[in-house]
Structures are given as structure tokens and as C-alpha cells.
Design a protein around this motif. Structure first.
Motif, mmCIF file in Angstrom:
data_model
loop_
_atom_site.group_PDB
_atom_site.id
_atom_site.type_symbol
_atom_site.label_atom_id
_atom_site.label_comp_id
_atom_site.label_asym_id
_atom_site.label_seq_id
_atom_site.Cartn_x
_atom_site.Cartn_y
_atom_site.Cartn_z
ATOM 1 N N GLU A 1 0.821 -1.211 0.000
ATOM 2 C CA GLU A 1 0.000 0.000 0.000
ATOM 3 C C GLU A 1 0.853 1.258 0.000
ATOM 4 O O GLU A 1 0.513 2.261 -0.650
ATOM 5 N N ASP A 2 2.001 1.222 0.718
ATOM 6 C CA ASP A 2 2.846 2.409 0.783
ATOM 7 C C ASP A 2 3.477 2.738 -0.567
ATOM 8 O O ASP A 2 3.977 3.842 -0.773
ATOM 9 N N GLN A 3 3.464 1.768 -1.511
ATOM 10 C CA GLN A 3 4.063 1.998 -2.826
ATOM 11 C C GLN A 3 3.124 2.740 -3.778
ATOM 12 O O GLN A 3 3.569 3.229 -4.820
ATOM 13 N N ILE A 4 1.853 2.835 -3.422
ATOM 14 C CA ILE A 4 0.880 3.486 -4.312
ATOM 15 C C ILE A 4 1.225 4.966 -4.486
ATOM 16 O O ILE A 4 1.335 5.470 -5.609
ATOM 17 N N ASP A 5 1.387 5.670 -3.376
ATOM 18 C CA ASP A 5 1.701 7.095 -3.455
ATOM 19 C C ASP A 5 3.064 7.319 -4.114
ATOM 20 O O ASP A 5 3.248 8.297 -4.850
ATOM 21 N N LYS B 1 2.737 7.098 -7.867
ATOM 22 C CA LYS B 1 2.104 8.304 -8.410
ATOM 23 C C LYS B 1 3.079 9.481 -8.403
ATOM 24 O O LYS B 1 3.125 10.273 -9.357
ATOM 25 N N LEU B 2 3.861 9.602 -7.322
ATOM 26 C CA LEU B 2 4.840 10.685 -7.221
ATOM 27 C C LEU B 2 5.824 10.645 -8.380
ATOM 28 O O LEU B 2 6.221 11.681 -8.916
ATOM 29 N N ASP C 1 13.481 13.138 -3.727
ATOM 30 C CA ASP C 1 12.381 12.271 -3.320
ATOM 31 C C ASP C 1 12.787 10.801 -3.219
ATOM 32 O O ASP C 1 12.053 10.005 -2.638
ATOM 33 N N ARG D 1 7.156 4.446 3.555
ATOM 34 C CA ARG D 1 7.789 4.451 2.247
ATOM 35 C C ARG D 1 9.298 4.570 2.396
ATOM 36 O O ARG D 1 9.823 5.592 2.826
#
Length: 351
Positions: free
Chosen positions: A196-200, A203-204, A312, A338
Motif C-alpha cells: 500500500e505504501d508503494q501506491i503514493d 504516483k509521485l 524524493d 515508504r
């Protein structure tokens, strides 16, 4: 000096070792920043790398620093220069080098030992794969050049062009780099991620659509549904290195498309592929390994141009004394936060 030395599977130790002295054509570089890497984690897990190192050996290969001492005959670099020294250099005389495949050089010279206060850079790497870092580029950003160069070559080898649709399977550091470089190149990116933490994060770094595998019953069907007319992606990048994702990649690509098996599974790994679909679908399968001096320079230009979101990627900052604990933690990621790359600062974390 203090250096991290790999002795075997998950056996990484900090030791006091002699500061190396540069020989003819070499540089001694004071490491200002080194980065953790998926390849280093794989080596830590397995205890060796068939081409890069055999333990016991100093560990780490993504770095940037300041020239501390110059060996006899070196004229391109001087004491005090800010440099990024890549982890390898080809011979440029063997069969593969003379056929435009420097990454497959029969005498590819590797260099390890980034997690240390100093590192000696061999003459061939000084000559072919060491670059001056502008004053306004942080050392930890410059150190991203090596993994990014591998990704740049993978993208070039896949024939990606603006307007293409690309599926990237995997959202580790390399998968995220593929997403970002592809997005910069004008490619429409679909990410297939596990946690789940890889979703954002996906997108980034440029994914316009993100599919978490646990949210669907049929990952292949769900991924294809996100492509134009559901026909599959023009290009699929596999960046996980397990048989299941290799097989997914072939089923997610469109007829006439390209699959790049970028993730490297252990020796002896086997996969099952639908040969009928490969043949009648006119599908190209390829794999990309490592980088070349040319892709290193392309990657370096991306880093220094500020088009690449270097900051980032750096999600942790530690001193050299914390390196063994960092790798132990990377083996047991919970997915609660993340983590992409940790920057290691041998002189201490800057304020």
C-alpha cells in the motif's frame, strides 16, 4: 578508516582497515555520500554476486565524494574535485565491447567499497566512468547516477517513445526510476505494486494509474484493462525478479509489444511461457543488464539538469555506523512506511 565488509549471507561488519593508496592512474576519493541499493540488498541476502563481488569484500557501489589523492599520470582530476565514480568500466577491446555491448564486456571491471570513509577508484574507471559533479548538486543526488544509468539503458533497449503505454511491475527503487524516466520521456505509465505504501510513491514518480495486486483477483486482466482498448501495454518492464511476475509481464504486453525482464532472479530459476502467444503475437522478449559509459552520462545529465526528482528518492539519512542495521531492517520491511533509498554519510549526517 572504517569500512563495511561483507563476509557472507546477512553478515555485514564494520571494520577498521587501512586507507588505500592510489596507484598509477587511480584516485583516492573521500566518500561524502553512498546509497543503499536493491542489488546490494540482493547480495546481502545471498551472500555473493557472481560478477560484482565474492566475500569477504568491502561493500557498496553507489557513491560520490571528493578527490583526496591523485595517482601518477592522472591529469583530468585534481585534489578537491567533487566526483561521482561509477562502479564499473568496460575494456573496449573485447568482442562484446567492439559490437556495441559494453555492458557485457568480457573483462568488465567492477569496484566496490562505497560504505567506507575512502574508496580507491581503479584507473580504468577514472578514465572511462568518473565525472565531475557541479557545486550545486548534492553528493547524495550525484550518487544516483549508477542505478539511473541502468534504467536509462533499459528504457533505450525497450524502444520506448513518447505516447507509448508502459506497465512497470514493481515499485522498488528501480521500478520507481523506470516510472519516472518513462514519464519524463512522455510515456504513459501504469504501475503494478505490492504494498500500500508503494501506491503514493508510484504516483509521485509518474504513474498515471496504479494497481495494487492484493486489490484484484486477476492481476493480468486488471492491468490490461487499464491499457488502451484493453489490448495490453506497448512495453512491460519486469522489476521484481520472480517467476510469477516474469509470466505476468508476457501476458500484460500487447501483440507486437516488448517485454523487458529487468529484474535478475537467482541462477537456475525457470519460468513457463505461452509459446503460442509469443509466436503469433509477435512479442519481443529481452533483458537488460547493467549500464554503459554512454548511459551513465545520460543519467548524469538527468541528475544535474534537475529534471529528475533526486531528493524524493532519498528517504533515509544515516551515518556509516548504522549500515549493518539498515540492511537488516531492509530484509524485514513491514510496508508501513515508504522507504526507497538510504543515504549513508561516512563523516556523519549533515544538518
Amino acid at each position: 578508516m572504517t569500512a563495511a565488509v561483507l563476509y557472507g549471507k546477512q553478515d555485514l561488519r564494520l571494520e577498521q582497515v587501512a586507507v588505500p593508496r592510489p596507484r598509477d592512474g587511480e584516485l583516492l576519493v573521500r566518500v561524502k555520500a553512498a546509497l543503499t541499493c536493491g542489488t546490494d540488498l540482493k547480495v546481502y541476502r545471498r551472500g555473493y554476486h557472481a560478477r560484482m563481488l565474492k566475500p569477504p569484500m568491502r561493500f557498496g557501489h553507489e557513491l560520490a565524494g571528493i578527490v583526496e589523492e591523485v595517482g601518477s599520470g592522472v591529469t583530468a582530476f585534481h585534489k578537491g574535485d567533487r566526483v561521482v565514480a561509477l562502479n564499473s568500466a568496460p575494456c573496449d577491446v573485447c568482442f562484446f565491447c567492439t559490437h556495441g555491448q559494453q555492458n557485457l564486456c568480457e573483462d568488465l571491471l567492477f569496484n566496490n567499497g562505497a560504505y567506507a570513509e575512502f574508496i580507491r577508484v581503479p584507473a580504468r574507471i577514472v578514465e572511462k566512468n568518473t565525472l565531475l559533479v557541479p557545486d550545486d548538486v548534492p553528493f547524495e543526488h550525484a550518487a544516483l547516477t549508477e542505478p539511473l544509468a541502468c534504467v536509462v539503458r533499459g528504457l533505450e533497449e525497450s524502444g520506448a517513445k513518447a505516447g507509448d503505454t508502459m506497465i512497470v511491475i514493481g515499485a522498488g527503487p528501480i521500478g520507481l526510476m523506470f516510472m519516472h524516466v518513462a514519464e519524463i520521456a512522455g510515456v504513459h505509465v501504469i504501475a503494478v505494486v505490492k504494498r500500500e505504501d508503494q501506491i503514493d510513491a508510484a504516483k509521485l514518480f509518474g504513474a498515471s494509474s496504479v494497481l495494487q495486486i492484493s486489490s484484484v483477483d486477476d492481476v493480468v486482466a486488471a492491468a490490461r484493462a487499464l491499457t488502451p482498448q484493453g489490448r495490453g501495454a506497448d512495453i512491460v518492464i519486469e522489476a521484481v525478479a520472480i517467476p510469477a511476475t516474469w509470466e505476468w509481464a508476457v501476458d500484460m504486453v500487447r501483440k507486437g509489444g516488448v517485454v523487458n525482464f529487468f529484474g535478475g532472479p537467482p541462477s537456475g530459476t525457470k519460468v513457463q511461457l505461452d509459446t503460442n502467444r509469443l509466436h503469433y503475437g509477435d512479442i519481443t522478449l529481452k533483458a537488460s543488464f547493467h549500464h554503459t559509459p554512454a548511459t551513465c552520462r545520460t543519467a548524469f545529465e538527468l541528475v544535474t539538469s534537475r529534471r529528475f526528482k533526486c531528493a524524493d528518492y532519498i528517504t533515509g539519512r544515516v551515518g556509516l555506523e548504522e549500515v549493518p542495521a539498515v540492511f537488516a531492517r531492509m530484509m524485514n520491511r513491514s510496508g508501513s512506511s515508504r522507504e526507497i533509498k538510504t543515504a549513508v554519510f561516512p563523516a556523519g549526517v549533515p544538518e
